[in-house]
Design a protein around this motif. Structure first.
Motif, PDB file in Angstrom:
ATOM      1  N   MET A 161       8.864  -1.734   9.553  1.00 19.14           N
ATOM      2  CA  MET A 161       7.932  -0.792   8.945  1.00 19.14           C
ATOM      3  C   MET A 161       6.733  -1.514   8.332  1.00 19.14           C
ATOM      4  O   MET A 161       5.580  -1.124   8.541  1.00 19.14           O
ATOM      5  N   VAL A 162       7.002  -2.566   7.596  1.00 15.29           N
ATOM      6  CA  VAL A 162       5.907  -3.283   6.940  1.00 15.29           C
ATOM      7  C   VAL A 162       5.023  -3.969   7.973  1.00 15.29           C
ATOM      8  O   VAL A 162       3.785  -3.928   7.873  1.00 15.29           O
ATOM      9  N   ARG A 163       5.612  -4.595   8.986  1.00 15.88           N
ATOM     10  CA  ARG A 163       4.807  -5.262  10.015  1.00 15.88           C
ATOM     11  C   ARG A 163       3.919  -4.265  10.755  1.00 15.88           C
ATOM     12  O   ARG A 163       2.745  -4.530  11.013  1.00 15.88           O
ATOM     13  N   ARG A 164       4.487  -3.133  11.127  1.00 23.54           N
ATOM     14  CA  ARG A 164       3.691  -2.162  11.881  1.00 23.54           C
ATOM     15  C   ARG A 164       2.578  -1.568  11.026  1.00 23.54           C
ATOM     16  O   ARG A 164       1.454  -1.349  11.507  1.00 23.54           O
ATOM     17  N   ASP A 165       2.852  -1.303   9.749  1.00 19.61           N
ATOM     18  CA  ASP A 165       1.972  -0.466   8.942  1.00 19.61           C
ATOM     19  C   ASP A 165       1.075  -1.228   7.972  1.00 19.61           C
ATOM     20  O   ASP A 165       0.181  -0.634   7.371  1.00 19.61           O
ATOM     21  N   ARG A 166       1.249  -2.526   7.801  1.00 18.50           N
ATOM     22  CA  ARG A 166       0.555  -3.234   6.731  1.00 18.50           C
ATOM     23  C   ARG A 166      -0.941  -3.368   6.949  1.00 18.50           C
ATOM     24  O   ARG A 166      -1.665  -3.768   6.036  1.00 18.50           O
ATOM     25  N   ASN A 167      -1.438  -3.035   8.121  1.00 17.40           N
ATOM     26  CA  ASN A 167      -2.885  -3.099   8.346  1.00 17.40           C
ATOM     27  C   ASN A 167      -3.619  -1.843   7.911  1.00 17.40           C
ATOM     28  O   ASN A 167      -4.848  -1.804   7.955  1.00 17.40           O
ATOM     29  N   HIS A 168      -2.913  -0.800   7.520  1.00 15.20           N
ATOM     30  CA  HIS A 168      -3.563   0.479   7.217  1.00 15.20           C
ATOM     31  C   HIS A 168      -4.141   0.479   5.805  1.00 15.20           C
ATOM     32  O   HIS A 168      -3.394   0.353   4.823  1.00 15.20           O
ATOM     33  N   PRO A 169      -5.450   0.661   5.681  1.00 16.18           N
ATOM     34  CA  PRO A 169      -6.042   0.714   4.343  1.00 16.18           C
ATOM     35  C   PRO A 169      -5.547   1.898   3.527  1.00 16.18           C
ATOM     36  O   PRO A 169      -5.623   1.877   2.289  1.00 16.18           O
ATOM     37  N   ALA A 170      -5.045   2.932   4.180  1.00 18.05           N
ATOM     38  CA  ALA A 170      -4.581   4.115   3.451  1.00 18.05           C
ATOM     39  C   ALA A 170      -3.355   3.827   2.600  1.00 18.05           C
ATOM     40  O   ALA A 170      -3.174   4.442   1.542  1.00 18.05           O
TER      41      ALA A 170
END
Length: 805
Positions: free
Chosen positions: A411-420
């Motif tokens: 989850m963190v790897r996939r989502d950590r690029n999202h500024p939201a």
């Protein structure tokens, strides 16, 4: 005070908001949609019984899977369908089924899909990607077990390079889905309910989720992107690639770049780190969510791989004394929680329907979204990035075994690029939250998160136990409260240095268009008076947040109604009643309450109830409530003044009005001047149907959808709020009806097909384009005794989605 700064990239695998790309000019990578042409069988298929020595020997060998997993299994009689698919929403409700799952039986199902690969694909890295399967799944490729999936909400990626077949020989995928397995106490759907992909890449390539670029504001006020690129080499010789990263502003102008060299051994990985400096970027915020484009190119041995992502420049800070700050500006989080289903489609949500839902939440005045209680579809995060919505991203399974820590890490790897995303939540309402065991588990989970991302705080949605000597609150950065208004002040006093937020709030219940609570009829009034024992009304809950500056904000349960978890009633009630909007996205009274509180620069005024009461109600008092942010509200009935009252932004204002048919009118005033006006009239009987599409056009890519509002008008053209007519729909052109509903939590009508009844004046039909559609899509609604309605929606030609044939 704890400060966090985060400005991540947007890594996108969506169809609706095309921000991440494979196969750009000059690259050899392709990301191909694998959604179409699957064969489906509802029910389990037992594997053949094996007894003989030879059969046992052969069955244990690679590629020799039996039964429906076998390469040559005859699936010609199976149903052919396109993904995403949720078979549970296709079934009838059944009182013997699980109440939490919306009384829909789930069971087992099988999917199969074959495809061919050109001989030119030999040597490439080939990866299957499944974005989500509910609930547990086993995947075979060419007769070999290649994956077991133990979560409905985590994507998984399968490297099939070693076992792929080329030329005329087909590759066969088989998926067995166990949807009797449950992860939650809400409707979870059943089947392959998110997108599937086939990704073709050079042997030396950027790994999936392998670009991590997080802009940070340094101590001297300048901006730095310390990028990390994970490379993978599935070729047969070592590679010495050059990695180039360039950043572009919203106009396409390059603002910075960096290069680095690396070595990647055969069948190995390497992480390349680069620093990119950006001068005076435009900041990402809720009002203006500016995104930058980042292109990462890897070149070696005459080939290259390229990935395009997005990033947003911003800072976040959670302060124990004054709440949440975005770019050093104080922002009260006005958030909502949501599950992942919608009427008619269940969990198999088209990307464009996600866009509809986020837009509706923005119109509500929400600026925050909690992913309850699981990682969402990637499209949701893409939309929150592009539309300006801060997010609490939440882990599903509270477990520190290797399998479940791997789910958290994914989850963190996939989502950590999202500024939201501004918060990582590691669990929701766990019974051991107030114990040393819970503390130790969260301590380990937090370590996993911070090894991958130190820029956002870790939280947990606690429903108790936070005053125990050892508890989870001591292992998180931001304390999250679920329905614990009574604990706010004490916790803040005893822990004055720990930031706090309400992670789940309110749980007020109401049924759209109902104004009397009747337990025998399973109705709930819309005056914001009803709530379960653990909860509070919308007005009380928000007041507790708004009056405490040190509370960062809240996430109201919920933005939309959802299938399952019916409360406070059970059968024949099959849906929840918590939503600010119903399961179609039609506003309830709570919508206007929150709009009044959350959008100060908009003059909001709405009246409840309707004014269509039976003749025996004449002279009887009817509670009339004005939902407004005006200073004062004046109420008139048929031009006669009922009264003028000072408005209370938390409680709103109401009158008891003896019913008389006619026109009920409210006028809102600020500083003595009229700023808003709202009228409710007694209408005539239903006379004609009306169809109102959410979008004026449909892309002809076979993916685009639009919800269509269905309502009844009287002879004067006024909507009839009490109409419950049964409607039949006809569709012509290259499109399909993919779902229907009406927002009635007690409705047992099918959500598939071409018929639906109105509920309190409204229904919804959802239509989808077909690939390559031309001309217009025509939808006609008919009902006995009413003038029919017809609309035509033009198709907009767009490039075809790159897909596996």
């Amino acid at each position: 005070m704890i400060a966090y700064r985060i400005f991540p990239w947007l890594f996108i695998t969506c169809l609706c908001v095309c921000i991440c790309s494979y196969g750009q000019p000059g690259t050899r990578s392709e990301k191909l949609l694998l959604d179409n042409g699957w064969r489906f069988h509802l029910g389990d298929i037992p594997f053949p019984v094996i007894r003989g020595n030879s059969e046992s020997y052969n069955a244990s060998k690679a590629g020799n899977a039996g039964g429906a997993a076998a390469v040559k299994y005859d699936d010609s009689q199976w149903r052919v369908l396109n993904l995403p698919h949720d078979w549970a929403v296709e079934s009838d409700v059944d009182s013997s089924a699980n109440v939490a799952q919306g009384y829909r039986k789930r069971g087992f199902g099988w999917y199969r899909r074959s495809f061919t690969l050109d001989s030119t694909d030999k040597g490439k890295n080939l990866e299957l990607q499944f974005e989500g399967i509910a609930t547990h799944a086993t995947v075979w490729v060419n007769g070999q077990v290649v994956r077991y999936s133990w979560s409905a909400y985590n994507s998984f990626y399968i490297d099939i390079s070693a076992i792929a077949r080329y030329g005329k020989e087909k590759n066969q995928i088989a998926v067995r889905v166990d949807a009797d397995a449950m992860e939650g106490w809400w409707y979870e759907g059943a089947g392959i309910y998110r997108h599937t992909w086939l990704v073709k890449r050079p042997p030396l390539h950027i790994s999936t989720d392998g670009v991590f670029a997080q802009p940070i504001k340094t101590a001297d006020g300048s901006w730095l992107i310390p990028a990390e690129v994970t490379l993978e080499n599935t070729g047969n010789k070592s590679a010495a690639p050059q990695v180039n990263i360039a950043v572009y502003d919203k106009y396409g102008k390059q603002v910075t770049s960096a290069q680095a060299n690396a070595t990647v051994d055969v069948l190995d990985k390497a992480v390349v780190k680069l620093n990119l400096h950006v001068n005076n970027p435009e900041l990402w915020n809720i009002e203006s969510p500016v995104l930058y484009t980042v292109k990462t190119v890897v070149t070696a041995n005459g080939s290259n791989d390229q990935v395009t992502t997005k990033c947003g420049f911003r800072t976040i800070r959670f302060d124990a004394d004054s709440g949440f700050y975005l770019n050093d500006k104080h922002v009260k989080i006005q958030g909502v929680c949501n599950h992942i289903d919608h009427v008619g489609v269940g969990t198999a949500m088209p990307d464009a329907l996600w866009a509809f839902r986020i837009q509706k939440l923005k119109e509500l005045g929400a600026n925050g979204y909690r992913c309850s209680h699981n990682p969402p579809s990637s499209i949701l995060l893409d939309l929150c990035d592009s539309l300006g919505m801060v997010v609490m991203d939440e882990n599903r399974n509270f477990n520190t075994s290797p399998e479940y820590l791997a789910q958290l890490e994914w989850m963190v790897r996939r989502d950590r690029n999202h500024p939201a995303i501004v918060l990582w939540s590691v669990f929701n309402e766990e019974p051991i939250q107030g114990s040393p065991v819970g503390y130790e588990m969260v301590r380990r989970m937090s370590k996993i998160v911070k090894r991958l991302d130190t820029s956002r705080p870790v939280t947990a949605a606690m429903s108790g136990g936070f005053f125990e000597p050892v508890n989870v609150s001591q292992a998180v950065d931001v304390m999250g409260f679920n329905y614990e208004i009574k604990g706010y002040d004490r916790f803040h006093k005893e822990h004055p240095t720990q930031p706090m937020t309400s992670s789940e709030d309110a749980s007020g219940v109401m049924v759209r268009g109902e104004y009397v609570t009747d337990k025998t009829k399973h109705t709930l009034d819309s005056y914001d008076t009803q709530f379960p024992s653990w909860a509070a009304t919308h007005r009380v809950a928000w007041k507790a947040i708004a009056e405490r500056q040190w509370m960062a904000g809240c996430f109201v349960w919920t933005g939309f109604d959802y299938h399952g978890e019916p409360t406070p009633y059970t059968w024949p009630t099959v849906n929840s009643n918590f939503g600010i909007m119903d399961i179609c996205g039609f506003p309830k009274a709570a919508y206007y309450i929150h709009q009044s509180q959350w959008i100060p620069n908009k003059n909001v005024l709405h009246l409840i109830p309707h004014w269509n009461w039976p003749a025996d109600s004449i002279g009887k008092p009817i509670k009339v409530m004005a939902l407004s942010n005006a200073d004062n509200v004046k109420l008139l009935l048929n031009g006669k003044l009922i009264g003028e009252k000072k408005n209370d932004l938390y409680e709103m204002v109401s009158w008891e009005v003896p019913y008389k048919p006619g026109k009920l009118e409210a006028i809102g005033y600020k500083n003595g001047k009229e700023v808003s006006r709202y009228v409710v009239e007694t209408t005539g009987v239903p006379a004609q149907l009306q169809l109102i599409p959410y979008k004026d056009t449909l892309k002809n890519d076979g993916q685009d959808v639009t919800p269509i509002t269905v309502q009844v008008l009287d002879a004067a053209g006024r909507p009839v709020p009490t109409a419950n007519n049964h409607i039949t729909f006809e569709i012509k052109g290259a499109g399909n009806i993919i779902g229907l509903g009406n927002g009635n939590p007690n409705s047992h009508e099918p959500e598939k097909g071409n018929q639906q009844s109105l509920f309190n004046g409204l229904a919804q039909v959802i239509v989808q384009s077909q690939p390559g559609a031309e001309g217009v899509l025509t939808i006609t609604a008919k009902a006995e005794g009413l003038q029919p309605a017809t609309i035509s929606i033009p198709f907009k030609k767009v490039p075809a989605v790159a897909a596996v044939q």
